[in-house]
Enzyme design. Structure first.
Site: not given
Ligand code: NDP
Ligand code: OXD
Length: 317
Positions: A232, A280
């Site tokens: 993000r 994005h």
């Molecule tokens: P997940 O919830 O599976 O993974 C998130 C990861 O971030 C986890 O490993 C989590 O840790 C870690 N995390 C969260 N907060 C912290 C913190 N404060 N410190 C350290 N690690 C942290 O999400 P996804 O992998 O499915 O997606 C990740 C993000 O990708 C989404 O939230 C979205 O914002 C973004 N996204 C962007 C897209 C795009 O087109 N650009 C499309 C889809 C998603 P833990 O494992 O310990 O919980």
């Molecule tokens: C998502 C994105 O969160 O597209 O899936 O950013």
């Protein structure tokens, strides 16, 4: 009678209409972007699928039992006024995960193979070969080692990259060195290419800043590190990215997400040779897959099974 499903998705409406054909076969679908549904009574309806929904959705749909996010990230849902205190399910699906990994792999390869430098040379008609390290000489550090981070890691590894992962809680993933939140400095010191796949939460806001970039490795074969972000935009400080590239703290960047989207015309990032920009679009939700996922979760719930991919509201993702 089966509850209808409300659809309030600010996606391409042609895609939504095409995907709705045959989806939710046995229940009514109310697409709020259809002019005909503006005055529809939404009380008594259990389910809504949302991505940037109308401001009055939750005051109209007072009886929702589950809210489904149209994307994997839920920061935009968690801040919606009037969001009811019901389970929130995010979108997790191979179609999205695969797209994201393709984007991450592409960006890592572009930087490994110095594509931006060759592009600058092409514009000046310069024929000059640049240094060509192997993937195995570089460490890609992924911040956000969840669904998307781990899939990208596996695919990068098959190309030879050394990959390490950082997450809030320590992950045990075969073949990868992992770090928890307290191991950030050690993780950064090993990282030549930093990949951001973090959700936006109060803890991750602005985390990608100069202070963090200066802690990355500078020992890799390409010298200064690279920053890649598709999590993000709120997690990055764009003024710091610009300054860090200009003063050599960073070698380059690939950005799919921005503090303000669309990226404002006046942003200096647009004209920087060392920056790759995508709108994005790293991993757009496949709408047909989204509806299959929602239908599957509703079926689970209605047959007494627990919902999957539930958001932990206190953690913010
Ligand atoms: P997940 O919830 O599976 O993974 C998130 C990861 O971030 C986890 O490993 C989590 O840790 C870690 N995390 C969260 N907060 C912290 C913190 N404060 N410190 C350290 N690690 C942290 O999400 P996804 O992998 O499915 O997606 C990740 C993000 O990708 C989404 O939230 C979205 O914002 C973004 N996204 C962007 C897209 C795009 O087109 N650009 C499309 C889809 C998603 P833990 O494992 O310990 O919980
Ligand atoms: C998502 C994105 O969160 O597209 O899936 O950013």
């Amino acid at each position: 009678m089966k509850s209808p499903v409300i659809i309030d998705l600010k996606f391409d409406q042609e895609q939504v209409a095409a995907a709705l054909k045959g989806a939710f076969a046995d229940r009514e679908v109310i697409n709020l972007l259809h002019p005909g549904s503006r005055k529809r009574d939404l009380s008594g309806i259990d389910y809504a699928v949302v991505w940037r929904p109308g401001a009055d959705l939750f005051s109209r749909a007072k009886d929702l039992k589950v809210v489904f996010s149209g994307g994997a990230g839920v920061d935009h849902v968690l801040t919606l006024p009037g969001l009811p205190d019901v389970p929130l399910v995010r979108f997790v699906d191979d179609t999205l995960t695969t797209r994201m990994s393709e984007w991450v792999v592409l960006q890592c390869l572009l930087h490994l193979r110095q594509h931006q430098a060759y592009e600058a040379q092409r514009q000046k008609r310069v024929w000059r070969e640049l240094v060509q390290p192997e993937a195995k000489e570089l460490t890609v550090g992924i911040m956000g080692f969840g669904v998307l981070g781990q899939d990208a890691a596996a695919k990068l590894k098959t190309l030879g990259f050394n990959v390490i992962g950082w997450s809030r809680s320590r992950k045990q993933v075969d073949g990868f060195e992992t770090f928890d939140a307290s191991g950030l400095n050690a993780f950064l010191a090993k990282t030549d290419i930093l990949v951001g796949l973090l959700p936006l939460t109060p803890d991750t806001k602005g985390i990608f800043n100069t202070g963090l970039f200066t802690r990355l490795s500078r020992k890799g074969p390409l010298g200064a590190p690279v920053f890649i972000n598709a999590g993000r935009g709120g997690s990055q400080v764009e003024a710091d990215i610009v300054a860090s590239i200009n003063d050599g703290t960073l070698r380059g960047a690939s950005l799919d997400v921005f503090e303000t989207e669309p990226l404002p015309l006046e942003s200096p990032l647009w004209s920087m040779d060392k920056v790759v920009i995508t709108p994005h679009a790293a991993a757009a939700s496949d709408v047909a897959a989204l509806f299959r996922h929602v239908a599957g979760q509703i079926e689970r719930l209605e047959s007494g099974k627990p919902l999957e991919h539930l958001v932990d509201r206190s953690a913010g993702y």
